[in-house]
Design a protein around this motif. Structure first.
Motif, PDB file in Angstrom:
ATOM      1  N   GLY A 156       2.248 -58.355 -34.159  1.00 24.23           N
ATOM      2  CA  GLY A 156       2.740 -57.188 -34.579  1.00 24.23           C
ATOM      3  C   GLY A 156       4.014 -56.888 -34.251  1.00 24.23           C
ATOM      4  O   GLY A 156       4.840 -57.508 -34.018  1.00 24.23           O
ATOM      5  N   ARG A 157       4.346 -55.547 -34.341  1.00 22.26           N
ATOM      6  CA  ARG A 157       5.455 -54.928 -33.813  1.00 22.26           C
ATOM      7  C   ARG A 157       5.386 -53.556 -33.239  1.00 22.26           C
ATOM      8  O   ARG A 157       4.825 -52.763 -33.920  1.00 22.26           O
ATOM      9  CB  ARG A 157       6.729 -54.652 -35.018  1.00 22.26           C
ATOM     10  N   ILE A 158       5.671 -53.409 -31.929  1.00 19.62           N
ATOM     11  CA  ILE A 158       5.812 -52.013 -31.051  1.00 19.62           C
ATOM     12  C   ILE A 158       6.868 -51.229 -31.493  1.00 19.62           C
ATOM     13  O   ILE A 158       7.860 -51.591 -31.071  1.00 19.62           O
ATOM     14  CB  ILE A 158       5.309 -52.290 -29.809  1.00 19.62           C
ATOM     15  N   ASP A 159       6.684 -49.863 -32.021  1.00 17.56           N
ATOM     16  CA  ASP A 159       8.139 -49.331 -32.271  1.00 17.56           C
ATOM     17  C   ASP A 159       8.842 -48.877 -31.048  1.00 17.56           C
ATOM     18  O   ASP A 159      10.010 -48.863 -31.188  1.00 17.56           O
ATOM     19  CB  ASP A 159       7.516 -47.870 -33.108  1.00 17.56           C
ATOM     20  N   ALA A 160       8.157 -48.541 -29.882  1.00 20.36           N
ATOM     21  CA  ALA A 160       8.871 -48.350 -28.945  1.00 20.36           C
ATOM     22  C   ALA A 160       8.065 -48.508 -27.579  1.00 20.36           C
ATOM     23  O   ALA A 160       6.869 -48.068 -27.749  1.00 20.36           O
ATOM     24  CB  ALA A 160       9.234 -46.578 -28.844  1.00 20.36           C
ATOM     25  N   ILE A 161       8.766 -48.931 -26.746  1.00 23.47           N
ATOM     26  CA  ILE A 161       8.097 -49.139 -25.259  1.00 23.47           C
ATOM     27  C   ILE A 161       8.992 -48.243 -24.380  1.00 23.47           C
ATOM     28  O   ILE A 161      10.231 -48.110 -24.394  1.00 23.47           O
ATOM     29  CB  ILE A 161       7.912 -50.648 -24.810  1.00 23.47           C
ATOM     30  N   GLU A 162       8.052 -47.051 -23.692  1.00 23.99           N
ATOM     31  CA  GLU A 162       8.814 -46.183 -22.708  1.00 23.99           C
ATOM     32  C   GLU A 162       8.400 -46.376 -21.409  1.00 23.99           C
ATOM     33  O   GLU A 162       7.151 -46.878 -21.066  1.00 23.99           O
ATOM     34  CB  GLU A 162       8.591 -44.960 -23.272  1.00 23.99           C
ATOM     35  N   GLN A 163       9.154 -45.787 -20.478  1.00 23.49           N
ATOM     36  CA  GLN A 163       8.941 -46.043 -18.928  1.00 23.49           C
ATOM     37  C   GLN A 163       9.000 -44.764 -18.344  1.00 23.49           C
ATOM     38  O   GLN A 163       9.938 -44.027 -18.652  1.00 23.49           O
ATOM     39  CB  GLN A 163      10.169 -46.813 -18.368  1.00 23.49           C
ATOM     40  N   LEU A 168       4.544 -47.990 -18.079  1.00 22.04           N
ATOM     41  CA  LEU A 168       4.954 -48.314 -19.213  1.00 22.04           C
ATOM     42  C   LEU A 168       3.939 -47.608 -20.178  1.00 22.04           C
ATOM     43  O   LEU A 168       2.676 -47.572 -19.793  1.00 22.04           O
ATOM     44  CB  LEU A 168       5.026 -49.691 -19.656  1.00 22.04           C
ATOM     45  N   ARG A 169       4.402 -47.575 -21.638  1.00 20.52           N
ATOM     46  CA  ARG A 169       3.516 -46.861 -22.447  1.00 20.52           C
ATOM     47  C   ARG A 169       3.922 -47.414 -23.870  1.00 20.52           C
ATOM     48  O   ARG A 169       5.081 -47.476 -23.909  1.00 20.52           O
ATOM     49  CB  ARG A 169       3.198 -45.312 -22.506  1.00 20.52           C
ATOM     50  N   ALA A 170       3.231 -47.616 -24.619  1.00 19.12           N
ATOM     51  CA  ALA A 170       3.545 -48.176 -26.128  1.00 19.12           C
ATOM     52  C   ALA A 170       3.424 -46.934 -26.967  1.00 19.12           C
ATOM     53  O   ALA A 170       2.495 -46.136 -26.762  1.00 19.12           O
ATOM     54  CB  ALA A 170       2.587 -49.336 -26.557  1.00 19.12           C
ATOM     55  N   THR A 171       4.401 -47.033 -27.890  1.00 20.87           N
ATOM     56  CA  THR A 171       4.136 -45.705 -28.968  1.00 20.87           C
ATOM     57  C   THR A 171       4.420 -46.275 -30.191  1.00 20.87           C
ATOM     58  O   THR A 171       5.246 -47.113 -30.584  1.00 20.87           O
ATOM     59  CB  THR A 171       5.620 -44.735 -28.580  1.00 20.87           C
ATOM     60  N   ASP A 172       3.767 -45.787 -31.171  1.00 15.31           N
ATOM     61  CA  ASP A 172       3.804 -46.005 -32.562  1.00 15.31           C
ATOM     62  C   ASP A 172       4.223 -44.766 -33.327  1.00 15.31           C
ATOM     63  O   ASP A 172       3.527 -43.783 -33.207  1.00 15.31           O
ATOM     64  CB  ASP A 172       2.198 -46.612 -32.927  1.00 15.31           C
ATOM     65  N   LEU A 204       2.527 -58.592 -22.125  1.00 14.74           N
ATOM     66  CA  LEU A 204       3.754 -58.863 -22.239  1.00 14.74           C
ATOM     67  C   LEU A 204       4.560 -58.600 -21.122  1.00 14.74           C
ATOM     68  O   LEU A 204       5.668 -59.369 -20.893  1.00 14.74           O
ATOM     69  CB  LEU A 204       4.503 -58.180 -23.522  1.00 14.74           C
ATOM     70  N   PHE A 205       4.045 -57.694 -20.218  1.00 13.17           N
ATOM     71  CA  PHE A 205       4.816 -57.131 -19.168  1.00 13.17           C
ATOM     72  C   PHE A 205       3.652 -57.451 -18.020  1.00 13.17           C
ATOM     73  O   PHE A 205       3.341 -56.245 -17.307  1.00 13.17           O
ATOM     74  CB  PHE A 205       5.080 -55.778 -19.206  1.00 13.17           C
ATOM     75  N   PRO A 206       3.194 -58.520 -17.500  1.00 11.44           N
ATOM     76  CA  PRO A 206       2.251 -58.723 -16.604  1.00 11.44           C
ATOM     77  C   PRO A 206       2.451 -58.196 -15.078  1.00 11.44           C
ATOM     78  O   PRO A 206       1.535 -57.671 -14.251  1.00 11.44           O
ATOM     79  CB  PRO A 206       1.777 -59.897 -16.402  1.00 11.44           C
ATOM     80  N   ASN A 207       3.850 -57.862 -14.840  1.00 12.41           N
ATOM     81  CA  ASN A 207       4.119 -57.259 -13.525  1.00 12.41           C
ATOM     82  C   ASN A 207       4.386 -55.887 -13.459  1.00 12.41           C
ATOM     83  O   ASN A 207       4.738 -55.129 -12.679  1.00 12.41           O
ATOM     84  CB  ASN A 207       5.373 -57.854 -13.059  1.00 12.41           C
ATOM     85  N   SER A 208       3.951 -55.227 -14.679  1.00 16.24           N
ATOM     86  CA  SER A 208       4.148 -53.790 -14.740  1.00 16.24           C
ATOM     87  C   SER A 208       3.018 -53.015 -15.051  1.00 16.24           C
ATOM     88  O   SER A 208       2.053 -53.605 -15.465  1.00 16.24           O
ATOM     89  CB  SER A 208       5.284 -53.217 -15.697  1.00 16.24           C
ATOM     90  N   ARG A 209       2.713 -51.812 -14.532  1.00 14.54           N
ATOM     91  CA  ARG A 209       1.514 -51.037 -14.759  1.00 14.54           C
ATOM     92  C   ARG A 209       1.887 -50.443 -16.314  1.00 14.54           C
ATOM     93  O   ARG A 209       2.452 -49.727 -16.430  1.00 14.54           O
ATOM     94  CB  ARG A 209       1.359 -49.924 -13.689  1.00 14.54           C
ATOM     95  N   VAL A 210       0.706 -50.630 -17.197  1.00 17.75           N
ATOM     96  CA  VAL A 210       0.659 -49.818 -18.335  1.00 17.75           C
ATOM     97  C   VAL A 210      -0.258 -48.780 -18.260  1.00 17.75           C
ATOM     98  O   VAL A 210      -1.424 -48.833 -17.983  1.00 17.75           O
ATOM     99  CB  VAL A 210       0.322 -50.839 -19.476  1.00 17.75           C
ATOM    100  N   ALA A 211       0.288 -47.565 -18.536  1.00 13.54           N
ATOM    101  CA  ALA A 211      -0.361 -46.236 -18.486  1.00 13.54           C
ATOM    102  C   ALA A 211      -1.039 -46.113 -19.825  1.00 13.54           C
ATOM    103  O   ALA A 211      -2.383 -45.505 -19.588  1.00 13.54           O
ATOM    104  CB  ALA A 211       0.557 -45.340 -18.066  1.00 13.54           C
ATOM    105  N   SER A 212      -0.614 -46.191 -20.718  1.00 15.72           N
ATOM    106  CA  SER A 212      -1.249 -45.685 -22.138  1.00 15.72           C
ATOM    107  C   SER A 212      -0.480 -46.444 -23.435  1.00 15.72           C
ATOM    108  O   SER A 212       0.540 -47.157 -23.418  1.00 15.72           O
ATOM    109  CB  SER A 212      -1.250 -44.177 -22.254  1.00 15.72           C
ATOM    110  N   GLY A 213      -1.040 -46.059 -24.533  1.00 17.56           N
ATOM    111  CA  GLY A 213      -0.688 -46.412 -25.869  1.00 17.56           C
ATOM    112  C   GLY A 213      -0.635 -45.024 -26.483  1.00 17.56           C
ATOM    113  O   GLY A 213      -1.886 -44.146 -26.182  1.00 17.56           O
TER     114      GLY A 213
END
Length: 246
Positions: A156-163, A168-172, A204-213
């Motif tokens: 797919g495609r993630i509209d925005a990745i924010e930090q 990190l969080r994914a935004t659609d 995609l970013f295994p060395n970063s903490r992902v907080a949410s989508g």
């Protein structure tokens, strides 16, 4: 992830659209009004191009020149509107230009919220699991799908990745109405994207903490609401449940 949401809403429509590949027959006709689907495509095109230019000019942060940032957005709206006007050949110019002015208000609000947010964008329109093209240029992306721990393979495609502070969080980005707030994480699968995109980010970013989508309904119609899904044990469990029910 979008296809899975269609499956949750109606398995038969999912089968026709995703498995069979059935599409509406292409016809040449003049556009008399800007339908929601076309408006969504226009919004995404404007935001993607504006974000790329704003980042190039270092205008995304709150301490950057706000007037210069708005000029970039306005110039991009004019350029995108001109290209789409030629492609769609709207039958009533007044209706078209009114719709573009409505879009301008939404995009400007998106810009203001983006600049003042503690979450700063690091990527826009990030493809995963397929090698697409943008503006005729091949995108840097692996052809292999992203496989989650549950075994679910996604592209797919993630509209925005924010930090924010290393998280990190994914935004659609959404241009429709925001769904009613509820207690369910994925609403029976019909609001699955935020959870799945957060899990994809982990891969995609295994060395970063992902907080949410989150799904960001960033237009007047959506009242600029966010539907955030924290990446915790309940979210992981809900995403795994998708595979249990064929």
């Amino acid at each position: 992830a979008t296809a899975l949401e269609k499956y949750a809403a109606c398995p038969y429509r999912f089968f026709l659209a995703t498995v069979v590949g059935l599409r509406a027959r292409a016809t040449v006709r003049q556009v008399e009004e800007l339908d929601p689907a076309t408006r969504g495509l226009l919004f995404h095109d404007i935001v993607y191009r504006a974000a790329a230019e704003l980042r190039l000019r270092d205008l995304l942060s709150l301490d950057a020149d706000a007037e210069a940032a708005e000029r970039v957005v306005d110039d991009m709206i004019v350029a995108v509107a001109k290209a789409w006007h030629e492609k769609l050949a709207p039958a009533i110019d007044r209706v078209w230009y009114d719709a573009i002015e409505d879009l301008r208000l939404d995009v400007r609000y998106w810009l203001r919220e983006l600049r003042k947010s503690e979450w700063q964008p690091v990527e826009f329109e990030l493809p995963f699991g397929h090698r697409g093209r943008r503006d005729g240029i091949a995108e840097d992306c692996t052809d292999d799908p992203v496989v989650l721990d549950s075994g679910l393979a996604l592209s797919g495609r993630i509209d925005a990745i924010e930090q924010r502070q290393g998280e990190l969080r994914a935004t659609d980005y959404k241009t429709g109405e925001a769904p009613a707030l509820g207690n369910s994480v994925i609403a029976g699968g019909t609001q699955l994207q935020p959870a799945l995109y957060a899990l994809v980010l982990e891969k995609l970013f295994p060395n970063s903490r992902v907080a949410s989508g989150n799904a960001y309904y960033c237009t007047t119609r959506g009242e600029f609401q966010r539907r955030n899904v924290e990446l915790d044990d309940s979210t992981r469990l809900a995403a795994r449940e998708v595979l249990r029910y064929p």
